[in-house]
Every structure is written in structure tokens, then in C-alpha cells.
Design an enzyme around this catalytic site. Structure first.
Site, PDB file in Angstrom:
ATOM      1  N   ASN B 395       0.820  -1.202   0.000  1.00  0.00           N
ATOM      2  CA  ASN B 395       0.000   0.000   0.000  1.00  0.00           C
ATOM      3  C   ASN B 395       0.857   1.257   0.000  1.00  0.00           C
ATOM      4  OD1 ASN B 395      -1.899   1.977   0.353  1.00  0.00           O
ATOM      5  ND2 ASN B 395      -2.979   0.956   2.011  1.00  0.00           N
ATOM      6  N   ASP B 396       1.370   1.639   1.148  1.00  0.00           N
ATOM      7  CA  ASP B 396       2.098   2.903   1.255  1.00  0.00           C
ATOM      8  C   ASP B 396       3.286   3.012   0.300  1.00  0.00           C
ATOM      9  OD1 ASP B 396       0.397   3.861   3.211  1.00  0.00           O
ATOM     10  OD2 ASP B 396       1.547   2.937   4.835  1.00  0.00           O
ATOM     11  N   VAL B 397       3.954   1.885   0.040  1.00  0.00           N
ATOM     12  CA  VAL B 397       5.149   1.943  -0.817  1.00  0.00           C
ATOM     13  C   VAL B 397       4.806   2.236  -2.278  1.00  0.00           C
ATOM     14  CG1 VAL B 397       6.518   0.454   0.667  1.00  0.00           C
ATOM     15  CG2 VAL B 397       5.189  -0.569  -1.180  1.00  0.00           C
TER      16      VAL B 397
END
Lengths: 104, 471
Positions: B395-397
Site C-alpha cells: 500500500n504505502d510503498v
């Protein structure tokens, strides 16, 4: 300051510097095995466990020494085996398109 | 120096050289395994020499010998058993457990030596200073690492645990520890000083670790690793043993560097991570399970078509893949595609997975060729020619918000997944990642979302892809 303390302190400080120097810039790929490998090295505490254990002479000291021996041994044995297992996966044949098979 | 002691001292020196060389060799994958082996040879030598000197010099009782041998056998047996049987996905908590026992052993050695001094005796600074540091650091590491292990294993809630008055309690505990510190150094030996120091430090270890979220735990484990090293070095001062001092300092320094690099890869400072209350693991506290209207949902069937007709596929694995233990399915899908002439590569973010480098270990476990694992920069140069990017539990990456200013992840290097022609995201829900912010990638026109557990979803995709490839 005693000569003994000074020697030990010098060893400590220089070892810290070596530690900083020897592992600057590790590829992130190896962060996990590296941490695990360093973890195994502090298993050297088992040497201390052995040395104090042999000075024990009463139930209290037997108990403390026994705990130190068990904990230290878990650290050193488990640490090296698990690191080796991880690194084994990295050193598997990289390009085995030529059907070498191997012993996996 | 007697002949024996000279031999022992020299052997300790050889051991120390083995650790340094071993660590150095672990910097590259090629020599890493031999590096670890070299280090273990050094360790074996140190243990054997210690036994020899003990046999010759000590007038130990039979009971002491028997207990020592039983203790070592139990420890080695348990350690090797856990190391052999652990799932690769559970690696972080095992490393953390080994930190705990190392710190515990160091604290036990300190306790032993302190109690050996006659009560009421005044201590030399050369002894009192290292012994109290050994006790404090060792105990903090012991309880802190056990909590970290529990969090990583899901036995303790991965969410940051905070409560009113936590700061006050922390301050109180720190004061008690400081008091014990002063007592040890400037006052005569007293059992209660020792008990207070240990109990307060154990409590502090717990308080320090519980407010930290599951996703930040790897950095904490690495920090505790450095702590253990220092505790062991202090134990070395206490019993005047140089190999403990050298190895402990080495790990203390190495662990610190590693911690800083991990934190940097997450674009966080170590202080910020320790302050806690931020990382929430894979299911964010602010999450919502509602699917916004502008998000396109897809099926396994549709993903199968896309993959079967693609030329270049990029797999982007993340935390969700590790949590679902879906690495075997990923490898199976990749093999299916490559067997049919489709190029498959993996884009691996430095902090993907449960700890830095963890994803590489998982993929290596299922025999993914090393040259298919692309690191951040190389992967980013490939996305423009990628037909389908398959994002699995990451997700965040992948969050393009990182390119904008003033977000929780601003400035974090990301994988430019949004540059590929089509994007499929396999994810359990719309929940946010540990940064707790929405990911605009999911509402991108080119993105379709496949809501499923990574393992189950991949099995369905493999089945449908097979159908289309067979046609």
C-alpha cells in the site's frame, strides 16, 4: 583508573568504531539476515554464562547461573542456525535454466 | 601470563577477528553465508577455549558442572529447534526472541556478580558502573523484546497501546531507574538496589514497546538488537572478559547503523518511531471498509485475461503477501506466466514486508531467481514498459501521495506503479496502510481492485489465467 579498566575501555571504544565502519551501507536486501547475524554474535554472552556458572556454590547462584546458561545457549545456537537458513536461500543457484537440478 | 592464559587470550582475539570479518562479508549476498559461517567458527572457538580454561582453572563443584551442561543442552536444543522449524514469515519475531534471551543472559550475569559481592561492601567504580548498565540495558531488552515478539506474532495487539498518564508513569519509572543507578554506584552493595533496578527496567521495557505499532516493530527489534550488544559488552566489563566486550560493542555499533538505515528507508526518524502511537500494522485504525464509488472492482476472471495477454508483468509484493504467506502462490503464478513466454519481474521496495529485506527472503524461499527481483531504482525504470502491475498486499510503498508535500509519507521513495499501463491491486479491503492515509493509486483510472486475501485471490487468478492461456 586502573590499568585493567583502561585496557577494557580502549577495547570497547575501538570495537564500537570497527562496528560502525565495517557495516556502513548494507543493501536493504540483506538487512534481515544481517540483523540476525549480528544477533547471533551477541550470543557470545554464553561464554560469560559458562564462566559465572562454574563459580556457583549455593541454590540461589545455581539458579541464576542455570538461567544464564539456558538463555545464552538459545541465543547463540538459534541465532547462527536461523541466519544460515536465511542465507542458504540467497545462495541457491541463481540461474538454473540449464536444469542442473542440485540437491535442494 | 601463563601459557594457557596466553593461548586463551590469543584464541579470543582470533574469535573477534572472525566476527569482524564475518560481519563484513555479510554485506553482499555472494559472501554472506560464508561470512556467517566464519563468525560461527569464531564463536565455537571461543566457547571451546572457555571450557578448557574452566576445566583447568576452576574448582567448580560437580553440581555446578552438571547444571551448566544441562542448561546448555536445553538452550542449544530449544534454539536449534526453533531456528529449524520457524516459517520464513515468522522470522522477525524469532530474531526478537533471541534478543530477549541474549539480554536476559547478560542481566543474569550482572545479577550473579553483584550478588557475589558481600552485602554492605563498597564497590569500585570500575565494577559498579558497568554492572548497573548491564542490569538496566539487559532487563529493558528482555521485557521489551518479549513484547515485540508478541506483537509480531499477533499475541499482543499490533496496535499502539496508549493510555492516559503513560508519560507520567514513564517519567516515574525512569526516575526510579536513575535512583537505582545512583545507589549502585555511590552506595554499598544492597540486594534491594538490585531488585528495584531490575523490576523498574523490566517495566520500562514494556512501557517503551507497547505504544509502538506493528509496522514499526522491525526498527524496534533492530534497536533492541543493538541494546543487547551493549548489555553483553557491559557484562564483559563486569567479568573482565575481552571477547564479550569486543563482540558486544561490535553488535552495538552494527545494530545502531542498521536501525538508522531501516528508519531512513521508511523516511522516519528513530526518535519518531520510539515516540510511538503511529504504526498500526496492516489494518489501519482509521480504516473504512466502504468502497468509494470511484474505485473499480474486478474479478479473478478479468485479471486472468489481462495477465494472459500481457507481455511484461511486474509483481509488487508487500506486507499483505507476507501476512497471508502467499509466496508459494506468487511463484506458481510467475512460473505459469514465464512458461508461456511472458516476462515477469518483481519490484521490491526496501521496506516491503515485515522488515527490510524480508520480501527478498520470502521470494528466495520459493526459488524466485535473484535477477528477477528488481530493487527500487531498477524497477522504477521498468514500469513504463509494464503492461500489468500486480500489486499484492502493498500500500504505502506505492502511494503517489509521497510525491506531494505535507503528507505522512512525503519524501518516502516509492515504486512508480502508476506509470504502468494497467494496475491490478489485490487487497483485503480499502483499509489504509500503516501511514493511515488514503492511496490515490486505488482510484486511478488504470487501476482495478481485487478484494481478497492474497493467498486465496492468487489461487483464483492462477486458475483463470490457466484457462485463458490454454485457449
Amino acid at each position: 583508573m586502573s590499568q585493567e579498566l583502561f585496557t577494557n575501555l580502549a577495547i570497547f571504544v575501538l570495537s564500537l568504531l570497527v562496528g560502525f565502519e565495517v557495516i556502513s551501507k548494507i543493501p536493504s536486501t540483506l538487512h534481515t539476515p544481517m540483523m540476525s547475524g549480528a544477533n547471533a554474535i551477541h550470543g557470545v554472552v554464553v561464554v560469560g554464562s559458562i564462566l559465572v556458572a562454574l563459580e556457583a556454590n549455593s541454590p540461589l547462584f545455581y539458579t541464576i547461573a542455570f538461567i544464564a546458561a539456558v538463555l545464552g545457549a538459545i541465543n547463540v545456537a538459534g541465532g547462527y542456525v536461523v541466519t544460515d537458513r536465511m542465507l542458504e536461500m540467497f545462495s541457491k543457484p541463481k540461474k538454473d535454466n540449464n536444469n542442473k537440478g542440485g540437491e535442494q | 601470563m601463563s601459557g594457557l592464559m596466553t593461548t586463551v587470550s590469543l584464541s579470543y582475539l582470533v574469535s573477534a577477528v572472525c566476527y569482524v570479518m564475518g560481519l563484513h562479508m555479510m554485506r553482499t549476498p555472494k559472501t554472506a553465508r560464508n561470512g556467517n559461517r566464519l563468525s560461527s567458527v569464531g564463536m565455537f572457538l571461543a566457547v571451546i577455549m572457555t571450557f578448557i580454561v574452566a576445566l583447568v582453572n576452576h574448582k567448580a563443584s560437580t553440581t555446578a558442572w552438571i547444571l551448566l551442561v544441562i542448561g546448555l543442552v536445553i538452550g542449544v536444543g530449544y534454539g536449534v529447534w526453533r531456528a529449524r522449524t520457524v516459517q520464513m514469515t515468522d522470522m522477525p519475531q524469532l530474531v526478537s526472541l533471541f534478543n530477549a534471551v541474549g539480554g536476559g543472559a547478560a542481566a543474569a550475569i550482572g545479577t550473579f556478580d553483584y550478588l557475589s559481592r558481600p552485602s554492605g561492601a563498597s564497590l569500585a567504580f570500575a565494577f559498579s558502573f558497568p554492572v548497573i548498565l548491564d542490569l538496566i540495558i539487559g532487563s529493558v531488552t528482555f521485557s521489551g523484546s518479549l513484547i515485540a515478539t508478541g506483537k509480531l506474532a499477533g499475541k499482543v495487539s499490533g496496535k499502539p497501546i496508549t493510555f492516559p498518564g503513560a508519560k507520567l508513569l514513564n517519567a516515574l519509572v525512569v526516575l526510579v531507574i536513575l535512583a537505582a543507578f545512583v545507589m549502585t554506584i555511590w552506595f554499598p552493595v544492597n540486594v534491594w538496589t538490585l531488585v528495584v533496578a531490575i523490576v523498574a527496567s523490566l517495566i520500562f521495557g514494556i512501557l517503551m514497546t507497547i505504544p509502538i505499532g506493528g509496522a514499526d516493530m522491525p526498527v524496534v527489534v533492530s534497536l533492541l538488537n543493538a541494546f543487547t550488544g551493549l548489555a553483553v559488552a557491559m557484562a564483559g566489563f563486569v567479568i573482565d572478559n575481552q571477547v564479550l566486550i569486543i563482540a558486544g560493542a561490535l553488535v552495538g555499533a552494527a545494530g545502531t547503523i542498521l536501525t538508522l538505515q531501516m528508519a531512513a528507508a521508511m523516511n522516519r526518524s528513530v526518535a519518531n518511531i520510539i515516540a510511538g502511537g503511529f504504526g498500526t500494522g496492516d489494518s489501519g485504525g482509521t480504516s473504512t471498509d466502504e468502497v468509494p464509488v470511484n474505485v473499480k472492482e474486478t474479478s479473478a476472471d478479468d485479471v486472468g485475461v489481462q495477465l494472459a495477454y500481457a507481455k511484461n508483468v511486474m509483481i509488487v509484493p508487500g506486507y499483505g503477501l507476507a501476512a497471508a504467506q502467499a509466496q508459494h502462490e506468487v511463484a506458481e503464478l510467475a512460473k505459469l506466466l514465464t512458461d508461456n513466454g511472458i516476462n515477469v519481474n518483481y519490484a521490491i521496495h526496501p521496506v516491503a514486508g515485515r522488515m527490510p529485506g524480508h520480501m527478498n527472503v520470502l521470494l528466495a524461499e520459493v526459488n524466485v531467481p535473484y535477477d528477477q527481483m528488481k530493487q527500487l531504482e531498477e524497477a522504477n525504470s521498468m514500469f513504463e514498459t509494464t503492461d500489468v502491475s500486480l500489486v499484492i498486499g502493498a500500500n504505502d510503498v506505492t502511494n503517489p501521495e509521497a510525491r506531494e508535500p505535507n503528507t505522512a509519507i512525503s519524501g518516502m521513495p516509492i515504486l512508480d506503479v502508476d506509470k504502468s499501463k494497467s494496475i491490478v491491486v489485490i487487497k483485503r479491503s480499502m483499509s489504509t496502510g500503516y501511514a493511515g492515509i488514503q492511496n490515490p493509486l486505488f482510484s486511478n483510472d488504470k487501476t482495478s481492485m481485487f478484494f481478497s486475501d492474497a493467498k486465496k485471490g492468487l489461487q483464483e487468478i492462477i486458475a483463470s489465467t490457466k484457462e485463458y492461456l490454454d485457449q
